[in-house]
Structures are given as structure tokens and as C-alpha cells.
Write an enzyme that holds these catalytic residues in place. Sequence first.
Site, PDB file in Angstrom:
ATOM      1  N   ASP A 199       0.826  -1.210   0.000  1.00  0.00           N
ATOM      2  CA  ASP A 199       0.000   0.000   0.000  1.00  0.00           C
ATOM      3  C   ASP A 199       0.864   1.264   0.000  1.00  0.00           C
ATOM      4  O   ASP A 199       1.859   1.342   0.717  1.00  0.00           O
ATOM      5  CB  ASP A 199      -0.887  -0.006   1.249  1.00  0.00           C
ATOM      6  CG  ASP A 199      -1.842   1.172   1.274  1.00  0.00           C
ATOM      7  OD1 ASP A 199      -2.722   1.222   0.403  1.00  0.00           O
ATOM      8  OD2 ASP A 199      -1.708   2.050   2.150  1.00  0.00           O
ATOM      9  N   GLU A 234      13.553 -15.886  -0.604  1.00  0.00           N
ATOM     10  CA  GLU A 234      13.868 -17.012   0.297  1.00  0.00           C
ATOM     11  C   GLU A 234      12.733 -18.027   0.300  1.00  0.00           C
ATOM     12  O   GLU A 234      12.959 -19.226   0.399  1.00  0.00           O
ATOM     13  CB  GLU A 234      13.980 -16.516   1.749  1.00  0.00           C
ATOM     14  CG  GLU A 234      15.329 -16.035   2.189  1.00  0.00           C
ATOM     15  CD  GLU A 234      15.199 -15.426   3.585  1.00  0.00           C
ATOM     16  OE1 GLU A 234      14.464 -15.992   4.437  1.00  0.00           O
ATOM     17  OE2 GLU A 234      15.806 -14.365   3.798  1.00  0.00           O
TER      18      GLU A 234
HETATM   19  C1  GLC Z   1      -4.121   3.294  -0.640  1.00  0.00           C
HETATM   20  C2  GLC Z   1      -5.378   2.479  -0.543  1.00  0.00           C
HETATM   21  C3  GLC Z   1      -6.486   3.361  -0.053  1.00  0.00           C
HETATM   22  C4  GLC Z   1      -6.113   3.895   1.312  1.00  0.00           C
HETATM   23  C5  GLC Z   1      -4.753   4.597   1.282  1.00  0.00           C
HETATM   24  C6  GLC Z   1      -4.229   4.826   2.662  1.00  0.00           C
HETATM   25  O1  GLC Z   1      -4.202   4.284  -1.596  1.00  0.00           O
HETATM   26  O2  GLC Z   1      -5.668   1.876  -1.777  1.00  0.00           O
HETATM   27  O3  GLC Z   1      -7.711   2.711  -0.009  1.00  0.00           O
HETATM   28  O4  GLC Z   1      -7.084   4.805   1.752  1.00  0.00           O
HETATM   29  O5  GLC Z   1      -3.790   3.818   0.620  1.00  0.00           O
HETATM   30  O6  GLC Z   1      -3.822   3.620   3.248  1.00  0.00           O
END
Ligand code: GLC
Length: 516
Positions: A199, A234
Site C-alpha cells: 500500500d 527465500e
Molecule cells: C491506498 C489504498 C487506499 C487507502 C490509502 C491509505 O491508496 O488503496 O484505499 O485509503 O492507501 O492507506
Amino acid sequence: MSETWWRGAAIYQVYLRSFADGNGDGIGDLAGLRSRLPYLSDLGVDAIWLNPWYPSPMADGGYDVADYRDIEPSFGTLAEAEKFIQEAHALGIRTIIDIVPNHGSDQQKWFIDALAAGPGSPERERFWFAEGRGDEPPSDWKSIFGGPAWTRVPDGQWYLHLFAPEQPDFNWSNPEVIAEFEDVLRFWFDRGVDGIRIDSAAVLIKDFDSVEESYTDHDAVHEIYRGWRQIADEYGERILIGEVWLPDQERFALYLRPDEMHTAFNFDFMARPWEADELRASIDMTLATHVPISAPPTWVLSNHDVPRPVSKYGRAVTSFDHAERRDGAPSDLVLGERRARAAALLAMSLPGTVYVYQGEELGLPEVDDIPDELRQDPIWTRSKQTVPGRDGCRVPLPWSGQEPPFGYSTGEPWLPQPAFWKSLTAESQATDSNSMLCLYRTALRIRRTELGDGSLRWLDSEDGVLAFARDSGLACVVNFNTHPVQLPPHDSVLLASGALEGNELPSDTAVWLRIS
Ligand code: GLC
Ligand code: CA
């Protein structure tokens, strides 16, 4: 299971909270997902990517993680998650989970400890705590969700959060943070997870010497992913997929070096308008970035952060823009669906990986009329209720029956489903050969043997038409014009997104042809 399964995979994105509810509390969960695994197997996907499934106060739909080594109780238990991974494997479906490294929840133990330990403590060094400028925050940095990026705590210090205040940013210059996430990766790989979606992958490193926000794509971020790649290697056959929103293709490509991530989402393609030249430019740019470094491109039409394609492609402006989201702009859903069907055949026939966000295969439109008091996206509150945000693409799926909750739950769904979705249930579409669901099923079946990883050759075509051939002898032709066009010479028609008119391809229609 081959080493390179991911290079041409079709990956289905599950927003667990809205997929299927197994216990009647209105919230999707692992029991619901497990019961619907046969559906995903019939659809023909190679892997499932789940949005964060960890314990979370849900200030941002689970992207505020309170414990990286457990499962959100309303979703199920860790034991159930392990069962799910095994059951999916038994069907030949791999599991990709979402790791959120930029920030945790303010309810995570580390943050609670940091608040208790006070200024100057090692506990605070795991986050970005700083003194303010008098009563002003340490800097004028703004949150991506709107409002200031700093929040003050009772002892007077401030902490940084690029997103909501409930999502304090970790300090990635602290070796403890690096070690913690490497351990989290091992925790999940040990449980059989096949891949990690990373993310907000490009924003982990901050430069506070800068007056303006300075957190996107600093060089030091790559060292983090080199460490992660070593761990993935790994274990073997485990992949890293980056959420990297970067317009600069040279910088983007750096994330895909052989010792970093395997793939990253192609948001450029997703954001472009429904126009031949624009999409052709995006495809060419994507291939020019990926081919020289032998990384497979990815093709994404939607996800849990952007408007549903059926709605987006039916609007006067068909592109997507974070700065100006166009939530609720009027949409011609008949036109939008026609284009979304053509877009699906386009995306699925391009070389590389394709992502399908749950409900895309049902042709669900964006739900624009969610009552204000039910909206949960922090973008809605942080924008002072001026930007409705992302709830409209997160409405629980319609599975069967004539009225809400459409087999999704026995209780009341956490967001209401429109009554007209009765014609869009998986059940009603399964037996209608012209449905979006049948289009996706057939396309994914053909794709599995003919498409995916490989190369593309453009074919001559008139303006407003995209035509290319794949190595297997399958050609994809998409007509963006308002008038029909002649099909190129071909042996047979494999699949079309809409009815053909003799040897003509109608407006906003795509076709897969066998050519020799
Ligand atoms: C990313 C995710 C989104 C979230 C953001 C903060 O963009 O896809 O849904 O709100 O990160 O974690
Ligand atoms: Ca539930």
C-alpha cells in the site's frame, strides 16, 4: 505451480467487507468469501488480492491497521484465514494480501505506547513526532485526505499522518520499523500467502527540510523493498506488487528492478479517458517502460479507490482524476456499460497481468446516492462533506434474489444496495449469455490459454480504432468511433463485447478475432 505464474495472471480483488457476509451482521467476512470460492474458481481467476484483513477500527476501511499479525474479528480468525488460503490453493487460486507500511492505526500498540512514553522516548521514534511552531503544526504539510497532516497530542507534540489522523505515519529511518515489517512479511509467508500488495509504496520516506510536502519517491525507499524481495525470494514464488502512483516512467521503472518488486499497478491506463489515441499512448508508454526491463505490465480498470467503469465511461468526461474526482457527475449507464464491456476485452488481451475488482464482472455502477449519514470514507468528512469519496464503489455485492440484501447477507448490509441491482445479481447473470458476468467468464477462459504474458503487435487500423495481435494469433480490435468500422481479415470471431453487424464492428465495441 510455475515460477512465473504471476506474469500473466488474472487477479481478482476482494474488498472483504463487501464481498459476502457469512454470519448475518451485514459485514462481509472470511466465512462468506470461503463459501463463494467456487464462484471465483468458475470465473477463472488465478489469484485473489484481499484488501487489509487485519484488526482495525476502520477509520479508513482497514487501511488503519491495529495488529499486522491477526485478523479483524468481524472478518473471522487467523485460523480461518489459514483455512481460506489452503482452500483457495486447492482450487489453484493464490492469495495476495495487502501490507500497509506507511502508517498504522492510532489504536495499534506501538502508537499507544508512544503516547504513553512521552516526548524524547524511543517509542516516539517509531513515528514522526515533532514540536510545533508555537501553537502551529511543525510544518504546513497537508493530508492526502484533506486538512493538515499533523495532529497534536495532549503533551503538546504533533505527529505526522499523510492520511487520516487515525493513521500515524511510521518512521522508516528507524531500523526497528524495518525489522518489524520484515517480520510481518515472514509471518504471512509462513502461513502460505503467495504475494503482497504494498500500500502507498512510494511515500514511506519523508524529507522534512522541505517546506512543501516531500514524501513521494525518495531514493531511500528502494532499500526497503530490496530487503523485502530477499525475503520473498527465500520463500520462492512469492511476489511483491506495488501501489506506485508515479507519472514519471523512468522513476516508476526503478521499483521493478530485478531485486525489488515483481510488478506494480498501471494507474495511467486506468485514469485515461475512453479515447483511442489516449489509450494507445498509455499502452505504448507502458510497454516502453516494461519490455526493456522484462517486467510484466499490469492492466487495471478499477479498484476500491476509484469510480466504477460503467459509471465513469458513461460520463461526459471519461477520465479519472484524484484532484477532481467527479463523484456523482451524471452518467449514461447504457453507454457506460457498453464501453466497460469493450474496455474489459481490451484490458484482458494486453500482455501482462490483469486485475478485476469485485463487482466489475457484474457491471455494477457506482452508487452515487448513499445517504450522507451512512458514508464512511474519511475523504467525505475530511473534505468537510464536499467530496463524497469512495463508498460508492464499495457497496456490498448482489448475489441472488429479487431484493436487497440480494443473498449478500441475512442481515442489513453496512451500505445499502440499490433495488435495481436485482438485474445485476450473479445468479441472474450466470444464465444470461449476454451478461457482463458471462463476458468475463468467457474472456478469462480464453485468456488463460491464449493471452497473458507475451508481446503485442499493432495492426493497421483507421483513426479511432485500436487493433493489435498477440503471439497466439488472437487479434483484439476496439472501435471508439461513433460509426461502425469494417473488421480486418480474420478466420473466426472468438468473442465480442456486443453484437456485430455483419462484418462490421459497432461503436464502442471490442472483438477478439482468430487471425492467421
Ligand atoms: C491506498 C489504498 C487506499 C487507502 C490509502 C491509505 O491508496 O488503496 O484505499 O485509503 O492507501 O492507506
Ligand atoms: Ca459478517
